[in-house]
Design a protein around this motif. Structure first.
Motif, short mmCIF file in Angstrom:
data_model
loop_
_atom_site.label_atom_id
_atom_site.label_comp_id
_atom_site.label_asym_id
_atom_site.label_seq_id
_atom_site.Cartn_x
_atom_site.Cartn_y
_atom_site.Cartn_z
N LEU A 153 11.99 13.07 66.79
CA LEU A 153 11.28 12.23 67.46
C LEU A 153 10.18 11.31 66.85
O LEU A 153 9.66 11.60 65.88
N PRO A 154 10.04 10.09 67.59
CA PRO A 154 8.85 9.26 66.82
C PRO A 154 7.60 9.90 67.18
O PRO A 154 7.39 10.50 67.78
N GLU A 155 6.55 9.31 66.25
CA GLU A 155 5.45 10.16 66.01
C GLU A 155 4.94 10.09 67.55
O GLU A 155 4.67 9.18 68.28
N GLY A 156 4.17 11.19 68.05
CA GLY A 156 3.43 11.36 69.37
C GLY A 156 4.25 11.78 70.40
O GLY A 156 3.78 11.52 71.61
N ALA A 157 5.66 11.75 70.16
CA ALA A 157 6.68 12.14 71.46
C ALA A 157 6.70 13.72 71.65
O ALA A 157 6.92 14.26 70.92
N ALA A 158 6.30 13.92 72.89
CA ALA A 158 6.50 15.20 73.21
C ALA A 158 7.71 15.44 74.34
O ALA A 158 8.01 14.71 74.97
N PRO A 159 8.61 16.41 73.68
CA PRO A 159 10.07 16.54 74.06
C PRO A 159 9.71 17.43 75.64
O PRO A 159 8.98 17.94 75.96
N ALA A 160 10.72 17.02 76.63
CA ALA A 160 11.11 17.79 77.62
C ALA A 160 11.44 19.20 77.29
O ALA A 160 12.75 19.11 76.47
N ALA A 161 11.07 20.30 77.60
CA ALA A 161 11.44 21.59 77.15
C ALA A 161 12.95 21.71 77.46
O ALA A 161 13.49 22.48 76.86
N GLY A 162 13.27 21.41 78.95
CA GLY A 162 14.71 21.70 79.15
C GLY A 162 15.75 20.89 78.34
O GLY A 162 16.65 21.51 77.86
N SER A 163 15.37 19.87 77.68
CA SER A 163 16.46 19.17 76.81
C SER A 163 16.38 19.71 75.46
O SER A 163 17.58 19.73 74.85
N VAL A 164 15.23 20.25 75.04
CA VAL A 164 15.20 21.02 73.82
C VAL A 164 16.29 22.02 74.00
O VAL A 164 17.08 22.42 73.09
N LEU A 165 16.24 22.91 74.92
CA LEU A 165 17.04 24.13 75.34
C LEU A 165 18.41 23.71 75.32
O LEU A 165 19.37 24.16 74.78
N ALA A 166 18.59 22.36 76.11
CA ALA A 166 19.94 22.15 76.12
C ALA A 166 20.63 21.74 74.78
O ALA A 166 21.87 22.04 74.51
N ARG A 167 19.72 21.14 73.74
CA ARG A 167 20.31 20.89 72.43
C ARG A 167 20.56 21.92 71.62
O ARG A 167 21.62 22.17 71.06
N LEU A 168 19.89 23.08 71.70
CA LEU A 168 20.03 24.19 70.99
C LEU A 168 21.29 25.05 71.38
O LEU A 168 22.05 25.56 70.65
N ARG A 169 21.54 25.01 72.97
CA ARG A 169 22.74 25.57 73.47
C ARG A 169 23.94 24.67 72.80
O ARG A 169 24.94 25.61 72.71
N TRP A 170 23.83 23.53 72.76
CA TRP A 170 25.02 23.08 72.30
C TRP A 170 25.34 23.10 70.67
O TRP A 170 26.26 23.25 70.34
N GLU A 171 24.13 23.32 70.18
CA GLU A 171 24.43 23.72 68.46
C GLU A 171 24.70 24.85 68.39
O GLU A 171 25.50 25.35 67.18
N ARG A 172 24.23 25.83 69.29
CA ARG A 172 24.91 27.25 69.10
C ARG A 172 25.20 27.90 70.59
O ARG A 172 24.36 28.30 71.31
N PRO A 173 26.50 27.53 70.92
CA PRO A 173 26.65 27.69 72.15
C PRO A 173 26.70 29.51 72.78
O PRO A 173 26.84 30.20 71.58
N LEU A 174 26.36 29.69 73.62
CA LEU A 174 26.06 31.25 74.22
C LEU A 174 27.47 31.87 74.24
O LEU A 174 28.43 31.62 74.91
N ARG A 175 27.40 33.08 73.48
CA ARG A 175 28.71 33.78 73.49
C ARG A 175 28.06 35.09 73.51
O ARG A 175 27.12 35.64 72.86
N GLY A 176 29.07 36.15 73.71
CA GLY A 176 28.83 37.61 73.66
C GLY A 176 27.96 38.09 74.71
O GLY A 176 27.88 37.65 75.80
N ASP A 177 27.00 39.12 74.39
CA ASP A 177 26.17 39.70 75.15
C ASP A 177 25.07 38.77 75.84
O ASP A 177 24.66 38.13 75.34
N ARG A 178 25.09 38.76 77.32
CA ARG A 178 24.32 37.91 77.96
C ARG A 178 22.78 37.93 77.61
O ARG A 178 22.01 37.10 77.71
N ARG A 179 22.31 39.28 77.46
CA ARG A 179 21.07 39.40 76.92
C ARG A 179 20.47 38.92 75.65
O ARG A 179 19.49 38.13 75.64
N GLU A 180 21.37 39.02 74.69
CA GLU A 180 21.12 38.37 73.49
C GLU A 180 21.25 36.67 73.65
O GLU A 180 20.54 36.09 73.15
N ASP A 181 22.21 36.22 74.52
CA ASP A 181 22.30 34.91 74.77
C ASP A 181 20.99 34.31 75.29
O ASP A 181 20.46 33.23 74.95
N ASP A 182 20.38 34.96 76.42
CA ASP A 182 19.26 34.55 76.85
C ASP A 182 18.05 34.70 75.83
O ASP A 182 17.10 33.88 75.95
#
Length: 846
Positions: A430-459
């Protein structure tokens, strides 16, 4: 290239790997390092290992969402499938342009990972991946698709199949195979299917609509309703078990307009910004928090300086000790657990290993204290980045329903370093000084590593990301939610993207433009050497931003002292003995009490020393009440003497001793007069000192020689300890040296196993080593020396490992053969008794 010039299509994954260059093979081994642990003997063994269940599962878990969706689509396609068929499943009839643009990269990625092999006209998903991803009643497919018509009718009677074919408007056939083929052809013909469904009752179409996106199974009674009977008669629903029906895959794909997935996701979600601050504000806020982090760790270690909490029998801190630590640090318990675990990860605290085992500072803590503040911070954040111990789990339960305690077992999560690094890398994009929305960071991470397998580990992965954001703020890696300059340097990240006009702050919810079709490559974790350089750079950026320690305080008439900022260490240490901390914040308030002054006197300070210390370090005059307090406590300090009898009290003033004996509070001390100036006690010296101080006296301890004992706090240190090693997340990625050696060994083994042999001189292609007698082996070797021919040999080394080699013998003498080893590309000498046999190569062998 003409059809004649085109190389033949590979018939197996091993052949596909054999056709790759070293760069492509190296890319595979980097992305799947488990394939060279240990190094396979040849490419056939590499292909076999790439198809094992554990390795395939690990590879699938590391795919991004679109690549995984592509693999899932191949699992429900024909085997093999053409690229056009796969494109239809991913883009649908409408040919989504984003999917069309992204699919070639996804297929290339699957090929690179050896999950898919074959040319575009014959794409094959490796068998294990197909078994894992293909739909079955026990393991539904993420696509929501059911079995094909052929699979669903496998156990159906021929008569019933003919009835369905006739009801669907098809001509009856003489056998079930052709009937099922005709029915599948109908369901995959868009025009004929549209005409068939045009005659369907509306409520029958409603049934199909409920099943189309999965799950494809439904329940029916023994006597189905008319809307279901219409579908069952035409094979649009097929029975699987009594009372259960399924929507055939071909029907579902027609209703979905060809899509295998309801929502293909070819583009990663945008990381949205919650706010944009000026970079200087971010860096200053992060530096302030970094200083607070250092002060908190110092306070924690100072609290444990004389020996910290006891180690539980099962390891770790008790809940009560964690609460006490939280109170001492004035932070919530989860934050206290984080600071304790951080100090442990940095090697600053450990168990002392004594019989009465306790936690204490390590010798490394004293070294750490001597470093400049910025370097101390750098050491903490470097340890945090690499640590697999996860403080956020403290207080939770493990698999056996046992409570997880701070510093205890069970807190390691191997994915933690990778998640922390990826979260910070997204902030660095992100540009300097930009603070992300936490939900969008989590959504990006879920896209990069989709949740599979045991639900506890996914969470857990999502929670790791949330903890990474909050911990980065606590440590000063981020400020006001945005990545600081020192945090960016810590990652080895390049300069930030350009900001908006003049860097003006934006409101919450603003989005920064991201061009996804040309995304920069994600920041890779640094090697230890690179991380050391990056950490040093981060420390240099932080150093000018940290506040300069002060050499003075402001004394006030209410027996308090105000420190308007951080104090130099000698001043802070002395003031910590002479006064009690009353409040913290931007300024720290210390309060002087009789007990705190007595503590300084017990540590060997005289009243004159205390007066001189305060006068030298106060910007305001020493208030008269404080001077009186010091003189009053000093005057009474040591008037009473306590020594070991069990214990005794002596005083030159017998009236004081009479006063003590008359006090009801002294009853528990067991005092009796031995002489006018001496009392004996049943209590031990420490208990007697505490009891007399509680009564308002100021006794001093004395030695056997009658000298006053100076009681200084003794720093308790553990023996030298190393910081805990992070738990690796699978085999490490091979470095260039190891990778080159592995490729060379694999190529060598493959050359030995695939070189053509003369007919009748080698086993029939079953991978066995050649077997010949000692005399024949020797004679063949000697003949090859004369002719210069290459030979195929089997060799068993000193560890008993067998291998195949192609050699050109140069000399045979003394029971050894010296030869040029084509598989190793060097001259080697082999003992003849370790050669299992020899075979001549075919004349056309390379």
């Amino acid at each position: 290239m003409s059809t004649e010039d085109r190389p033949p299509a590979p018939r197996s994954l091993a052949e596909a790997l054999r056709a790759r260059g070293d760069a492509a093979l190296g890319s595979l081994l980097r992305s799947r390092p488990d394939l060279i642990t240990p190094v396979p003997t040849d490419l056939t063994q590499l292909a076999t290992r790439a198809g094992t269940r554990a390795s395939v599962v690990r590879a699938l878990e590391r795919l991004d969402r679109f690549a995984l969706q592509t693999a899932e689509a191949l699992a429900v396609a024909a085997d093999p499938a053409t690229y056009g068929e796969l494109l239809g499943l991913m883009a649908g009839d409408d040919a989504d342009p984003a999917v069309v643009a992204a699919l070639p990269h996804a297929v290339d990625l699957l090929r690179e990972q050896a999950l898919v092999w074959g040319d575009d006209d014959r794409l094959r998903l490796v068998r294990t991946a197909r078994e894992l991803l293909a739909p079955s009643p026990q393991h539904p497919s993420p696509t929501g698709l059911g079995p094909t018509v052929q699979e669903a009718t496998a156990g159906m009677s021929p008569g019933r199949i003919q009835e369905i074919v006739t009801a669907a408007g098809l001509a009856s056939t003489h056998d079930s195979v052709s009937a099922v083929t005709a029915l599948a052809g109908l369901f995959t013909d868009r025009a004929r299917m549209t005409a068939l469904l045009a005659d369907a009752p509306a409520d029958s179409l409603d049934v199909l609509e409920r099943l189309v996106w999965g799950p494809p199974y439904g329940q029916v009674t023994h006597d189905p309703a008319p809307r279901l009977r219409w579908l069952l008669d035409r094979g649009l629903l097929l029975p699987t078990t009594p009372g259960t029906v399924v929507l055939p895959r071909e029907v579902a794909l027609h209703l979905r307009r060809g899509l295998a997935h309801r929502a293909p996701e070819p583009v990663p979600p945008v990381v949205e910004t919650a706010a944009v601050h000026r970079p200087q504000v971010v860096d200053s806020a992060a530096a302030g928090q970094a200083y607070t982090a250092l002060a908190t760790v110092e306070e924690l270690l100072k609290d444990w300086d004389e020996g910290g909490p006891a180690v539980l029998r099962a390891g770790g801190l008790s809940v009560r000790d964690l609460k006490r630590t939280a109170v001492a640090l004035d932070v919530p318990e989860p934050a206290a657990a984080f600071w304790v675990e951080l100090a442990y990860a940095a090697g600053l605290i450990a168990s002392d290993g004594e019989a009465d085992e306790r936690y204490a500072a390590t010798p490394a803590y004293d070294e750490w204290l001597e470093q400049p503040p910025a370097e101390r911070w750098s050491r903490l954040v470097t340890a945090w980045l690499a640590a697999t111990r996860t403080a956020g789990l403290v207080g939770g339960r493990d698999a056996k329903d046992r409570t997880l305690s701070a510093l205890g077992p069970g807190l390691d999560r191997s994915a933690a370093p990778e998640v922390r690094h990826r979260v910070l890398a997204l902030l660095a994009g992100l540009p300097e000084g930009a603070a992300p929305a936490a939900g969008s960071v989590l959504a990006r991470l879920r896209w990069e590593r989709p949740l599979r397998g045991d639900r506890r580990e996914d969470d857990l992965r999502g929670r790791l990301a949330e903890w990474a954001l909050s911990e980065a703020e606590l440590l000063g890696v981020t400020g006001r939610g945005a990545l600081s300059a020192q945090g960016r340097a810590l990652l080895g990240a390049p300069a930030a993207p350009a900001q908006g006009p003049e860097g003006e702050p934006s409101g919450p919810g603003d989005k920064l433009p991201v061009h996804h079709h040309h995304r920069p490559a994600p920041l890779a974790p640094l090697s230890p050497a690179e991380q050391a350089v990056a950490s040093a750079a981060a420390a240099r950026l932080l150093a000018p931003l940290l506040p300069e320690p002060l050499d003075h305080v402001l004394l006030q008439a209410d027996l308090t002292a105000v420190a308007p900022g951080p104090l130099q260490r000698p001043l802070a240490d002395m003031l910590g003995v002479l006064a009690d901390v009353e409040s913290k914040g931007g300024a720290t308030v210390y309060r002087f009490t009789p007990g705190s002054v007595r503590r300084a006197l017990d540590a060997g300070q005289a009243a004159s020393d205390l007066h001189a210390f305060l006068a030298a370090h106060s910007r305001t005059p020493v208030p008269q009440p404080l001077a009186y307090l010091i003189d009053d406590v000093a005057r009474r300090h040591g008037h009473l003497r306590v020594g070991a009898a069990s214990a005794y009290v002596r005083c030159d003033d017998d009236a004081v001793l009479s006063e003590i004996l008359a006090d009801k509070r002294a009853a528990g001390l067991g005092l009796r007069r031995l002489a006018p100036t001496v009392l004996a006690a049943q209590a031990d010296p420490a208990g007697l000192l505490e009891g007399l101080r509680a009564m308002g006296f100021a006794p001093a301890a004395e030695s056997a020689e009658g000298d006053v004992l100076i009681t200084r706090a003794l720093a308790h240190r553990t023996p030298p300890r190393t910081a805990p090693e992070p738990v690796p997340d699978g085999p490490p990625v091979p470095d260039d040296t190891l990778l080159a050696a592995a490729l060379r060994a694999i190529r060598a083994g493959d050359l030995a196993s695939t070189t053509p042999r003369k007919p009748g001189t080698a086993p029939a292609g079953n991978g066995e080593l050649p077997r010949t007698g000692a005399a024949e082996t020797l004679a063949t070797m000697q003949a090859a020396v004369l002719t210069g021919e290459a030979l195929w040999i089997g060799y068993v080394n000193a560890e008993g490992a067998a291998s195949q080699r192609v050699i050109a013998p140069v000399r045979v003498e003394g029971g050894f053969v010296t030869a040029y080893d084509h598989t190793a590309d060097e001259v080697r000498t082999y003992p003849l008794h370790r050669i299992t046999g020899v075979a001549e190569l075919a004349d056309d062998a390379d």
